[in-house]
Design an enzyme around this catalytic site. Sequence first.
Site, mmCIF file in Angstrom:
data_model
loop_
_atom_site.group_PDB
_atom_site.id
_atom_site.type_symbol
_atom_site.label_atom_id
_atom_site.label_comp_id
_atom_site.label_asym_id
_atom_site.label_seq_id
_atom_site.Cartn_x
_atom_site.Cartn_y
_atom_site.Cartn_z
ATOM 1 C CB SER A 1 32.006 43.913 39.549
ATOM 2 O OG SER A 1 31.624 43.164 40.658
ATOM 3 C CG ASP B 1 36.333 46.357 45.688
ATOM 4 O OD1 ASP B 1 35.332 45.951 46.316
ATOM 5 O OD2 ASP B 1 36.443 46.244 44.455
ATOM 6 C CG HIS C 1 32.796 46.584 43.936
ATOM 7 N ND1 HIS C 1 33.840 45.744 43.642
ATOM 8 C CD2 HIS C 1 31.727 46.108 43.238
ATOM 9 C CE1 HIS C 1 33.424 44.798 42.823
ATOM 10 N NE2 HIS C 1 32.155 44.995 42.559
#
Length: 540
Positions: A187, A401, A441
């Site tokens: 991320s 995601d 994610h």
Amino acid sequence: MRLQAVLVLVASYTFTSAVADSFQSDCSAIASGFNISNATVWFSEYVPAGTNLSLPENNVTCALSYQVVTADICRVVLYVATSTTSGISMEAWLPRNWTGRFLSTGNGGLAGCIGYADLAYTTGLGFSAVGANNGHNGTSGGAFYNQPEVIKDFAYRSIHTNVVVGKQISKAFYQKTHTNSYYFGCSTGGRQGLKSAQDYPEDFDGIVAGSAASAFNNLTSWSGHFFTATGPTNASTFILADLWPIIHKDILKQCDTLDGAADGILEDPSLCLYRPEGLLCAPNTTNTTGCLTTPQISTVRKIFSPIYGPDRSLTYPRMQPGSELLGAPQILYNGEPFSYTVDWFQYAVYNDTTWNPATLSPRDYAAASRIDPGNIQTWNGDLSPFRARGGKLLTYHGMEDQIITSENSARYYEHVIDTMAAAPSTLDSFYRYFRISGMGHCAGGEGAWSIGQTSLGPTTPLGPSSNVLMALVQWVENGTAPETIRGTKFVGDNPTAGVDFTRKHCRYPFRNYHVGPGDPKNETNWECIQQGSVRDKWLL
Ligand SMILES: *[C@@H]1O[C@H](CO)[C@@H](O)[C@H](O)[C@H]1NC(C)=O
Ligand SMILES: *[C@@H]1O[C@H](CO)[C@@H](O)[C@H](O)[C@H]1NC(C)=O
Ligand SMILES: *[C@@H]1O[C@H](CO)[C@@H](O)[C@H](O)[C@H]1NC(C)=O
Ligand SMILES: *[C@@H]1O[C@H](CO)[C@@H](O)[C@H](O)[C@H]1NC(C)=O
Ligand SMILES: *[C@@H]1O[C@H](CO)[C@@H](O)[C@H](O)[C@H]1NC(C)=O
Ligand SMILES: *[C@@H]1O[C@H](CO)[C@@H](O)[C@H](O)[C@H]1NC(C)=O
Ligand SMILES: *[C@@H]1O[C@H](CO)[C@@H](O)[C@H](O)[C@H]1NC(C)=O
Ligand SMILES: *[C@@H]1O[C@H](CO)[C@@H](O)[C@H](O)[C@H]1NC(C)=O
Ligand SMILES: *[C@@H]1O[C@H](CO)[C@@H](O)[C@H](O)[C@H]1NC(C)=O
Ligand SMILES: *[C@@H]1O[C@H](CO)[C@@H](O)[C@H](O)[C@H]1NC(C)=O
Ligand SMILES: *[C@@H]1O[C@H](CO)[C@@H](O)[C@H](O)[C@H]1NC(C)=O
Ligand SMILES: *[C@@H]1O[C@H](CO)[C@@H](O)[C@H](O)[C@H]1NC(C)=O
């Protein structure tokens, strides 16, 4: 025989306790022995494996007040000034059973939170590991307001400083330079990894960069644009959360078998050009529970379309279809401003706390990209210095995601292709991108998402074919590059319940195809194929 066994036991006991003593005393001594410029060492302490380490100083918004330590470590806690108005809080965790490898962890979101879980995971694997708070404490971007130096720490300087200082600490403690240096993050952590490859090629021999928040300003515009697309919850354009499972079903109806298997998982969502019109409510119906009104159809189209600047330049690619069940409606399509977007525009881009997220427009997309606070964009496509020093970059992105669309990772790959005038076969020697189907994610999802990107305790897959970090180590140290990454799906996502299925995820631009008729849960029934190109979509 018996005597021999006893002698061996005594010998190893003596050896262990002697080592324990010197390791522990070296650890306590190290805090006073440092002379690192701009650094203030708060303390160093020996922490034995299994300790449930209390973290009372950790900001409450980081929501982590303890961490179980998995190896005997020496823990060093310090502060390093990065300018007269900024600095990082960092920790070095130095395991007794050191492999000679050094590693930096990353951060997430806008957060100033040390990645303690990753420190525990990677020191358990024998890395001497460092983590920093990214220049501020807590999850909000409030610390950026009027603080350009704090923004620089967030954009690149925290990781770089952490690494420069961390390598010195590791060397001072072990009296030996590390063999290889690694980075491991997802991320914002993925963006930090790409930033290092782009701007600090000497920092790492190998980088794992997952679900990267690259093109950061544009990503922030994109995250914020959903609110302008859906409107608030009482708008006719808003879509109630209950409708999203129906939309998801319709997406699967149109796209699930594009990969040859009707298993509810899209291997390559970039091929899914979803049309929502089939869900349009019958004319004049008064019951709209199971269907979409015309304004809602238009909202769905917007969600699955790229966004563009005022000059029609691409700002950011579309949300990939498939993430509807993993929280995208609750996080991004919830009829409320996205907090990171509000923070970034108010505290970093415009330095104006009255800026209203409901007014976000293509002009703002362009402004954020132009102002680029702290040089955070992370879009330099020239990785040749990193390649020249022998660096290896392993990236991955979940195909479900729900926070950062995976299409942007493919877009960065293509950008490197264009910038370096290279073909995928050339990039393969130092940069590989794996598309992890059925993953949200950084973790979670209905697919075979466990790839060693996070510790699942003793059940974490550790072999290089199933673990992105160990795959990278093997690539850097042995020259064996991963062809695929095997993902593991545990039964009910409960590692102690056993393995449900595995799947070997392909590296871009290959895509996974079910060469049936066998069970899609059997990984041998899948093949990585190269078929067509999706890049034309971005050249509109
Ligand atoms: C620390 O290093 C600096 C320069 O690198 C030097 O000027 C200073 O005297 C050193 N301090 C100690 C206590 O060794
Ligand atoms: C660690 O300590 C915290 C707080 O004291 C407790 O809630 C948690 O359950 C402990 N974890 C383990 C694995 O012992
Ligand atoms: C120490 O901090 C100052 C700013 O306060 C900076 O200019 C200098 O580069 C830093 N030194 C190192 C070795 O990072
Ligand atoms: C030390 O690490 C090696 C692998 O690097 C492992 O085989 C061994 O079990 C570890 N020993 C301890 C005491 O953790
Ligand atoms: C962050 O928290 C640590 C630990 O409490 C503290 O030492 C440090 O000064 C804080 N940093 C900032 C920028 O507030
Ligand atoms: C904790 O984090 C929040 C949110 O980022 C911040 O507002 C607050 O100042 C932090 N607290 C401390 C003591 O640093
Ligand atoms: C931000 O705005 C404030 C108030 O208008 C101003 O005093 C300050 O100089 C600005 N800071 C930056 C970094 O532009
Ligand atoms: C819908 O209602 C309008 C006005 O009430 C009417 O003119 C129209 O014919 C109706 N359409 C259908 C398909 O029933
Ligand atoms: C409205 O439509 C939904 C889904 O098609 C159906 O389940 C429900 O029974 C309908 N409600 C009424 C009042 O007709
Ligand atoms: C960001 O968006 C602006 C505005 O559309 C565009 O000009 C720029 O090329 C974009 N940059 C990236 C890296 O996507
Ligand atoms: C490298 O290859 C050797 C020989 O095949 C093997 O013993 C070793 O474990 C490998 N190391 C890594 C890091 O993969
Ligand atoms: C998977 O498929 C292969 C090839 O068809 C077969 O040999 C193997 O037994 C299958 N494995 C399982 C667990 O069904």
